[in-house]
Motif scaffolding. Structure first.
Motif, PDB file in Angstrom:
ATOM      1  N   ILE A  53      84.759 108.198  93.657  1.00 31.26           N
ATOM      2  CA  ILE A  53      84.460 106.783  92.904  1.00 31.26           C
ATOM      3  C   ILE A  53      84.455 105.806  94.278  1.00 31.26           C
ATOM      4  N   SER A  54      83.982 105.107  94.216  1.00 31.76           N
ATOM      5  CA  SER A  54      83.853 104.119  95.627  1.00 31.76           C
ATOM      6  C   SER A  54      83.813 103.013  95.135  1.00 31.76           C
ATOM      7  N   GLY A  55      83.027 102.760  93.691  1.00 30.54           N
ATOM      8  CA  GLY A  55      83.343 101.101  93.405  1.00 30.54           C
ATOM      9  C   GLY A  55      82.197 101.326  92.070  1.00 30.54           C
ATOM     10  N   ALA A  56      81.829 100.076  91.735  1.00 30.52           N
ATOM     11  CA  ALA A  56      81.077 100.123  91.061  1.00 30.52           C
ATOM     12  C   ALA A  56      79.566  99.198  91.938  1.00 30.52           C
ATOM     13  N   ALA A  57      78.395  99.542  91.055  1.00 29.80           N
ATOM     14  CA  ALA A  57      77.964  98.379  90.896  1.00 29.80           C
ATOM     15  C   ALA A  57      76.037  97.501  89.696  1.00 29.80           C
ATOM     16  N   ASP A  58      75.552  96.694  89.971  1.00 34.54           N
ATOM     17  CA  ASP A  58      75.492  95.752  89.025  1.00 34.54           C
ATOM     18  C   ASP A  58      73.628  96.228  89.292  1.00 34.54           C
ATOM     19  N   LEU A  59      72.978  96.893  88.420  1.00 35.92           N
ATOM     20  CA  LEU A  59      71.436  97.194  88.996  1.00 35.92           C
ATOM     21  C   LEU A  59      70.090  96.026  88.601  1.00 35.92           C
ATOM     22  N   GLY A  60      71.149  95.089  88.191  1.00 35.93           N
ATOM     23  CA  GLY A  60      69.480  94.373  87.127  1.00 35.93           C
ATOM     24  C   GLY A  60      69.057  94.206  86.112  1.00 35.93           C
ATOM     25  N   ASP A  61      70.149  94.865  85.288  1.00 36.36           N
ATOM     26  CA  ASP A  61      69.150  94.711  83.891  1.00 36.36           C
ATOM     27  C   ASP A  61      70.309  95.619  83.594  1.00 36.36           C
ATOM     28  N   GLN A  62      71.047  94.210  83.697  1.00 37.66           N
ATOM     29  CA  GLN A  62      72.264  94.685  82.106  1.00 37.66           C
ATOM     30  C   GLN A  62      73.308  95.768  82.181  1.00 37.66           C
ATOM     31  N   ARG A  63      72.553  97.126  83.161  1.00 35.75           N
ATOM     32  CA  ARG A  63      73.041  98.054  83.922  1.00 35.75           C
ATOM     33  C   ARG A  63      74.229  98.016  84.820  1.00 35.75           C
ATOM     34  N   THR A  64      75.985  98.623  84.098  1.00 38.62           N
ATOM     35  CA  THR A  64      76.662  99.172  85.766  1.00 38.62           C
ATOM     36  C   THR A  64      76.854 100.174  85.786  1.00 38.62           C
ATOM     37  N   ILE A  65      76.839 100.587  87.161  1.00 36.84           N
ATOM     38  CA  ILE A  65      76.741 101.703  87.066  1.00 36.84           C
ATOM     39  C   ILE A  65      78.313 102.394  88.421  1.00 36.84           C
TER      40      ILE A  65
END
Length: 697
Positions: A668-680
């Motif tokens: 796992i290198s980090g996390a990201a926000d997809l812009g629809d209130q989801r974090t993956i």
């Protein structure tokens, strides 16, 4: 003590400036030490180091950092004695200079890290060593040899102590000493003097530039240049044949042996000391800027530099904003598509056009911010150069460092993160790889070992190779050690490639004694962890008796990246698109098993598989589907097939760090926000490949 915002900013500005000065000092000290070995060095180099120490002293004094000011002041005194010839540039003096520079770096780094002051004893010891070098020189009772040159009392009285030393040095080395009388028109003398000086410096040293009483001040101005060179008067006349020049040979010291000192290109600047500025105007630029319109020839107040120093944190903030804009654009584009599907055709078309225009501008903005963050890896090479020179001297080994691809660019933060792993690899190469000179000669090698650092772009990655021509790694010894540690039960089943991976395990070493050079609390396991934490990979190639090569593969940036969105067992993840090679649709019957590892046959090769749900230990509510996707990823020459349930499309994302507590989770290198209130989660392909190869997941 808590600093106010203005004081804190001032300290940050000081640290940035001080780091630049000490970096330059380090590079120049290393060059000086190398040239001292040959018995000849450029006095300009010593002057530059002296000015650097002087600048750091003044800067530290202005900001109230007395420790840095004191140490750089004493360092400046030592350098001044070297400039004036009161002290010879010998190994003990070089050692003191390196020690002073290293201590300055340590103090500055402590200030940057806001650590408590613990350098008082080190400074006192270093100053004591400097003072020990500054013992008074033995008095020379004999008359000055300069009297043999026939210089007038006026000229001798005008020479500074430094200029007198440079004149003596040229004389003692058997060079021709010339007095060059020049005459220039008053309206152009600054440009003409500068041009003549540049020509003369190409084959000798301008020791002093003094105004002459000859000529008339109404229409012209005259100068006398004291000049040392191995050339003859005829050569100088040809060099400056277009100018009104009179050349007189003052003499040279007879040498017992034929002249062997080669001409020195660009040896010294025209010396006009601050004390003499009332005697002679300083030479101007060769190509002076045009005078402003209206005849006003006063100097411009505009800065000559067009460079702005920017904190990398501000660029991170800017990149995050760009990332948010990218996500907002994705939402707008998605809304336009939905409106078109629901019948709002005219409005949807207009919105779609606006979204396309926004996308183009965002792409340009993203590219611009990325270019600002990129720096040439040559900046990293300069640090490595100092390390090699310092450690090789400590080890009594002769090591030459070669660079290739210094212009290759990487993200500033990646360059910073790769510095420590690179430093440890190079320490190991000098300590364990490169043999002592006598051993190399006995083996038929050159007594001087070579470490080559090369970097080049490869697709969306940058590859950095560190290669030495030492003894190589004893693979059989690694296998034996692995057997002793219980890591393997039969060394016959372990390939050489697999054996080399053992050195990246915590606490694994084939060295019986830990040295001060490479055994400083950092093992090769930390090297690999640091590299994989920035989505990189490290491989080793070695040949017994011929040397070792470390191959580090890195992403160009970790800021905004395009990813492939995938799903597995009801979870959504992101895979950096730069690591994705292709995707396949397979069935369970296509999977084979080789040595308890799942593989598939992909064209002419065998591709190992990794089931994402098993890798992360995700429990499934439903049974695995019979038909699934395999995303083929690769870093460097390594390939892996990641088994997932579905592919959901591509998207630009901004990677956010998960903090220290998540660093132990591989893959796992980090996390990201997809812009629809989801974090993956964003997957680290390099870490997954390394883990899969090690465990056979």
């Amino acid at each position: 003590m808590t600093l106010g915002s203005s004081a804190h900013k001032a300290v940050k500005d000081f640290l940035a400036e001080a780091e630049e000065i000490t970096d330059q000092l380090g590079s120049e000290l290393a060059d000086l030490a190398d040239r001292a070995d040959s018995g000849d060095f450029n006095p300009d180099l010593l002057n530059s180091i002296f000015r650097g120490a002087h600048s750091l002293k003044g800067l530290a004094g202005m900001f109230g950092f007395s420790e840095i000011s004191e140490l750089s002041h004493n360092m400046e005194n030592l350098l001044d004695w070297l400039r004036l010839g009161k002290l010879k540039l010998e190994p003990p003096v070089i050692s003191v200079l390196f020690e002073s520079h290293e201590l300055l770096n340590s103090i500055i780094r402590s200030l940057a890290d806001q650590k408590p002051d613990t350098h008082a004893d080190g400074i006192a010891a270093c100053v004591a060593r400097i003072n020990a070098c500054l013992s008074p020189p033995e008095q020379q009772p004999e008359a000055s040899p300069l009297l043999q040159l026939g210089l007038s009392e006026r000229v001798l009285a005008s020479l500074t102590e430094y200029e007198e030393h440079r004149l003596l040095d040229n004389y003692d080395r058997g060079r021709n000493i010339f007095r060059i009388h020049t005459s220039f028109d008053l309206t152009t003398f600054d440009v003409d003097l500068s041009l003549v000086s540049e020509k003369l410096k190409s084959c000798g040293e301008i020791i002093s530039t003094l105004p002459s009483t000859d000529g008339t001040m109404d229409t012209s101005i005259d100068f006398d240049l004291l000049y040392g060179t191995t050339g003859e008067a005829e050569e100088l006349e040809q060099l400056v044949e277009n100018y009104s020049i009179n050349i007189v040979l003052l003499g040279k010291k007879p040498l017992a042996e034929p002249e062997t000192i080669p001409p020195e290109p660009n040896l010294s600047l025209p010396v006009v000391s601050p004390a003499e500025q009332t005697m002679a105007p300083p030479p101007a630029s060769i190509n002076p800027p045009p005078a402003p319109a209206g005849g006003d020839d006063s100097s411009s107040a505009k800065s000559m530099s067009r460079t702005v120093r920017v904190d990398i944190g501000k660029l991170d903030d800017l990149m995050n904003i760009v990332g948010e804009l990218v996500l907002a654009h994705s939402s707008i584009a998605s809304l336009a598509t939905r409106m078109r599907n629901e019948g709002f055709s005219r409005m949807a078309i207009e919105l779609g056009k606006s979204a396309k225009g926004l996308e183009r501008k965002l792409t340009d903005l993203q590219k611009g911010v990325m270019e600002i963050r990129m720096i040439p890896v040559g900046q990293l090479y300069e640090k490595m150069s100092r390390i090699v020179r310092k450690i090789s001297r400590e080890q009594g080994k002769k090591v030459e460092l070669k660079f290739h691809g210094a212009e290759t660019e990487l993200d500033k933060l990646i360059v910073e993160d790769i510095s420590d792993p690179m430093m440890h690899i190079i320490r190991n190469a000098i300590d364990h790889g490169i043999e002592p000179p006598e051993q190399r000669l006995a083996l038929g090698k050159d007594e001087k070992g070579t470490i080559t650092i090369a970097s080049y772009s490869k697709g969306n990655h940058v590859v950095i190779e560190v290669q030495d021509d030492g003894g190589g790694i004893d693979v059989q010894k690694i296998k034996t050690k692995a057997l002793q540690k219980g890591l393997v039960h039969d060394v016959g089943t372990v390939s050489d490639k697999e054996a080399l991976d053992f050195i990246f395990l915590p606490g694994f070493s084939t060295t019986d004694q830990i040295s001060e050079v490479s055994g400083r609390g950092v093992g090769m396991d930390v090297v690999r962890n640091n590299i994989t934490s920035i989505s990189g990979m490290v491989d080793i190639e070695t040949s017994q008796g011929a040397g070792t090569r470390f191959i580090i593969t890195l992403p160009i940036t970790l800021a905004i990246i395009k990813v492939l969105i995938i799903s597995c067992a009801g979870r959504t993840y992101a895979l950096p698109i730069t690591s994705v090679l292709e995707s396949l649709i397979l069935h369970e019957r296509d999977i084979k098993s080789v040595e308890r590892k799942e593989v598939i046959q992909l064209r002419e090769t065998t591709l190992p598989l990794l089931r994402l749900d098993a890798f992360f230990g995700i429990g499934r509510q439903e049974r695995r589907p019979d038909e699934f996707y395999v995303v083929v990823v690769g870093v460097a020459e390594k390939r892996l097939g990641i088994v997932v349930d579905d592919l959901l499309g591509q998207q630009d994302i901004v990677i956010k760090s998960l903090g220290e507590s998540f660093k132990k989770f591989r893959g796992i290198s980090g996390a990201a926000d997809l812009g629809d209130q989801r974090t993956i989660l964003v997957l680290d392909v390099g870490g997954m490949i390394a883990e899969a190869m090690k465990s056979g997941t």
